[in-house]
Every structure is written in structure tokens, then in C-alpha cells.
Design an enzyme around this catalytic site. Structure first.
Site, PDB file in Angstrom:
ATOM      1  N   SER A   1       3.409  -2.352  10.449  1.00  0.00           N
ATOM      2  CA  SER A   1       4.856  -2.379  10.675  1.00  0.00           C
ATOM      3  C   SER A   1       5.477  -3.737  10.351  1.00  0.00           C
ATOM      4  CB  SER A   1       5.190  -1.944  12.104  1.00  0.00           C
ATOM      5  OG  SER A   1       4.751  -0.612  12.317  1.00  0.00           O
TER       6      SER A   1
ATOM      7  N   GLY B   1       2.839  -1.267   4.324  1.00  0.00           N
ATOM      8  CA  GLY B   1       2.835   0.169   4.042  1.00  0.00           C
ATOM      9  C   GLY B   1       4.246   0.654   3.781  1.00  0.00           C
ATOM     10  N   GLY B   2       4.867   1.255   4.802  1.00  0.00           N
ATOM     11  CA  GLY B   2       6.189   1.875   4.661  1.00  0.00           C
ATOM     12  C   GLY B   2       7.220   1.004   3.957  1.00  0.00           C
TER      13      GLY B   2
ATOM     14  N   GLU C   1      -5.284  -5.465  10.525  1.00  0.00           N
ATOM     15  CA  GLU C   1      -4.304  -4.399  10.732  1.00  0.00           C
ATOM     16  C   GLU C   1      -4.604  -3.681  12.040  1.00  0.00           C
ATOM     17  OE1 GLU C   1      -2.425  -3.083   6.791  1.00  0.00           O
ATOM     18  OE2 GLU C   1      -4.188  -1.848   7.118  1.00  0.00           O
TER      19      GLU C   1
ATOM     20  N   ASN D   1       0.868  -1.181   0.000  1.00  0.00           N
ATOM     21  CA  ASN D   1       0.000   0.000   0.000  1.00  0.00           C
ATOM     22  C   ASN D   1       0.905   1.231   0.000  1.00  0.00           C
ATOM     23  OD1 ASN D   1      -1.827   2.028   0.488  1.00  0.00           O
ATOM     24  ND2 ASN D   1      -2.340   1.375   2.576  1.00  0.00           N
ATOM     25  N   TRP D   2       1.018   1.869  -1.168  1.00  0.00           N
ATOM     26  CA  TRP D   2       1.951   2.995  -1.296  1.00  0.00           C
ATOM     27  C   TRP D   2       1.396   4.284  -0.685  1.00  0.00           C
ATOM     28  CZ3 TRP D   2       4.219   2.592  -6.987  1.00  0.00           C
ATOM     29  CH2 TRP D   2       4.981   1.413  -7.074  1.00  0.00           C
ATOM     30  N   LYS D   3       0.110   4.253  -0.312  1.00  0.00           N
ATOM     31  CA  LYS D   3      -0.546   5.437   0.277  1.00  0.00           C
ATOM     32  C   LYS D   3      -0.320   6.670  -0.611  1.00  0.00           C
ATOM     33  CE  LYS D   3      -0.011   3.327   4.767  1.00  0.00           C
ATOM     34  NZ  LYS D   3      -0.046   3.456   6.196  1.00  0.00           N
TER      35      LYS D   3
ATOM     36  N   GLU E   1      -6.946   4.341   8.085  1.00  0.00           N
ATOM     37  CA  GLU E   1      -6.751   5.774   7.809  1.00  0.00           C
ATOM     38  C   GLU E   1      -8.015   6.367   7.171  1.00  0.00           C
ATOM     39  OE1 GLU E   1      -3.057   5.438   5.627  1.00  0.00           O
ATOM     40  OE2 GLU E   1      -2.044   4.860   7.483  1.00  0.00           O
TER      41      GLU E   1
ATOM     42  N   HIS F   1      -9.562   0.759   5.070  1.00  0.00           N
ATOM     43  CA  HIS F   1      -8.285   0.995   5.759  1.00  0.00           C
ATOM     44  C   HIS F   1      -8.536   1.918   6.951  1.00  0.00           C
ATOM     45  CE1 HIS F   1      -4.210   2.319   6.589  1.00  0.00           C
ATOM     46  NE2 HIS F   1      -3.793   1.265   5.890  1.00  0.00           N
TER      47      HIS F   1
ATOM     48  N   GLY G   1       2.300   2.019  10.895  1.00  0.00           N
ATOM     49  CA  GLY G   1       3.240   3.133  10.795  1.00  0.00           C
ATOM     50  C   GLY G   1       3.927   3.499  12.099  1.00  0.00           C
TER      51      GLY G   1
END
Ligand code: PEP
Length: 258
Positions: free
Chosen positions: A219, A240-241, A173, A11-13, A103, A101, A179
Site C-alpha cells: 500500500s 502494486g495498485g 512486504e 508490479n502490475w500483477k 501471493e 511474492h 492491497g
């Protein structure tokens, strides 16, 4: 050994310009092309909307790689300025869409009802939802993670017919792990994944519960992926990251036990 699909989704956000996104995809492709290890793992990339079509084109040539959107509208079409519909996403070559998600739930106030409508539209337009669920730090402190995750699952998905439900990928998640650099322990992840699978089994039976892929997200990185992926009910990761670096993302894909 289960017959469930093993999946690593990135997920590149809201990261990367167009040229950076293309470069990242080519770097991932290059690594995967050189090492055929874990060829059978489904690789899913979720870039920002404007890059979906070109990344879909650029991803051709690698086995089992698919493109996902990070969100879709809860409306079919019409006067909804700024929204992107499930049918538009499908029309540019994506096969998956991330829905629910945390977010989106937290910053954009998406409700169970909103995400349920998104799931229905995604399936109607032949997109597989990657449906995210997970408790907050406060929920866990109160030991309410099972209720929270259970109601996210049942309220937004359990109206589906079995054939529709079998197209859904679940991503557990925990919000406190996203994150933050804090990862769920393997015991915590396995406990909730097993719980999710048992709810699916009660509703849809053993065959569907046994073939539903349940990903862990929060993470997850190249250092902890192997131990998480060894858990019997963890079928991969939503990353993610760590998906923003080609070498690390590829290492995560290579982390599945052979
Ligand atoms: C995510 O947002 O889906 C996620 C898992 O993020 P990170 O890996 O950065 O915690």
C-alpha cells in the site's frame, strides 16, 4: 548518503490487456521524459509474461528503466506445462524477476525450497531477483515478524556466494499491508529494514550490506512514498495498485528526496 541504488518497481500483477499495458508504459515514459527529476532512480516494470518483450522494446529511450517478470519456474526446462523459465525471461529482454511474492507463497503454496531454486536459476541466467519477504498479520500480532522475515531471508538466500548475493534486491512486504490500504508506519518499516540489513551484514559484511537495496512494499502510494523513502534503510518501493496509474507511479518515482 549511501551509494545504494534507489529503485521504484511496479508490479502490475494480473492486470491490463496488451493494448492497455502498452498505453500505460507510454504514459509513464511521457511523464518521465518531460521531467528529468530523479533520472538516476532505477525504474522497474513487472508486467504479465506475454508483454515482457514488447514492453522491453517500448521502454527504450528512458534512462534507468528495466523490465521484470513477476515469477519464474523453479525448473530449468522441459515437460512443465504452463511454466516459464528464467532463461526464457532473459531471452526476451528482462533483467529482473520478482521471486517469493506473498501471493505466490500463499495461493500457489511456494515453499522456501521452491523460491531458493528460483533464485538460483534466475542468477544462473543473469536475472536479478527482487526477493520478497514479509510477515502475516498473525505473525506480527505474536511479535514474530523478526523470526519470520529472518528465516525467509536466510533459508532462501544465504547459501549464495557474495558475488551472487550482491545481485539480489530485497523487498520487505508485510502481508497485512499488501492491497489493504494499510501501510507500515515509517518506524515499523525502518525497524525491519535495519534488521534485514544487520542480518546481511553478519553474513556478508559491511560492504555488501551497505550496498544492498531494500525496498518497501505494501500500500505504498504517492501520498506516503516520501516519508517512507526518507527512512535511512528504505531504498525505494515495490508498488502494486499504485503502479497501474501512470501519474501516480511517476509521482512515486519523483518522491525521493533530491
Ligand atoms: C505488491 O503486491 O507487491 C504490493 C506492494 O501491492 P500494493 O502496493 O497494491 O499493496
Amino acid at each position: 548518503m549511501s551509494n545504494r541504488k534507489k529503485i521504484v518497481a511496479g508490479n502490475w500483477k494480473m492486470n491490463k490487456t496488451y493494448s492497455e499495458a502498452i498505453t500505460l508504459l507510454y504514459e509513464v515514459k511521457d511523464i518521465l521524459f518531460k521531467s528529468k527529476k530523479n533520472d538516476g532512480v532505477l525504474k522497474i516494470i513487472a508486467p504479465p509474461f506475454p508483454y515482457l518483450h514488447d514492453l522491453h522494446e517500448a521502454s527504450k529511450g528512458i534512462r534507468n528503466i528495466y523490465i521484470a517478470a513477476q515469477n519464474c519456474s523453479s525448473e530449468e526446462a522441459g515437460a512443465f506445462t504452463g511454466e516459464v523459465s528464467a532463461s526464457m525471461i532473459k531471452s526476451v529482454g528482462a533483467n529482473y524477476v520478482i521471486i517469493g511474492h506473498s501471493e505466490r507463497r500463499i495461493y500457489f503454496k511456494e515453499t522456501h525450497q521452491d523460491v531458493r531454486k528460483k533464485v538460483d536459476l534466475a542468477l544462473k541466467h543473469h536475472l536479478s531477483p527482487i526477493f520478497c519477504i514479509g510477515e502475516s498479520a498473525e505473525d506480527r500480532k505474536e511479535n514474530e515478524q523478526f523470526e519470520v522475515v529472518g528465516s525467509q531471508l536466510t533459508d532462501s538466500l544465504f547459501h549464495l556466494e557474495p558475488t551472487e548475493f550482491s545481485k539480489v534486491v530485497i523487498a520487505y512486504e508485510p502481508v497485512w499491508a499488501i492491497g489493504t490500504g494499510i501501510t507500515a508506519t515509517t518506524a515499523q518499516a525502518q525497524e525491519i529494514h535495519l534488521f534485514i540489513r544487520s542480518l546481511i551484514e553478519k553474513k556478508y559484511g559491511k560492504e555488501i550490506s551497505g550496498s544492498t537495496s531494500i525496498l518497501y512494499g505494501g500500500s505504498c502510494n504517492a501520498k506516503n512514498a516520501t516519508e517512507l523513502f526518507l527512512c535511512p534503510d528504505v531504498d525505494g518501493g515495490l508498488i502494486g495498485g499504485a503502479s497501474l496509474k501512470a501519474a501516480e507511479f511517476s509521482e512515486i518515482i519523483h518522491s525521493f528526496p533530491q
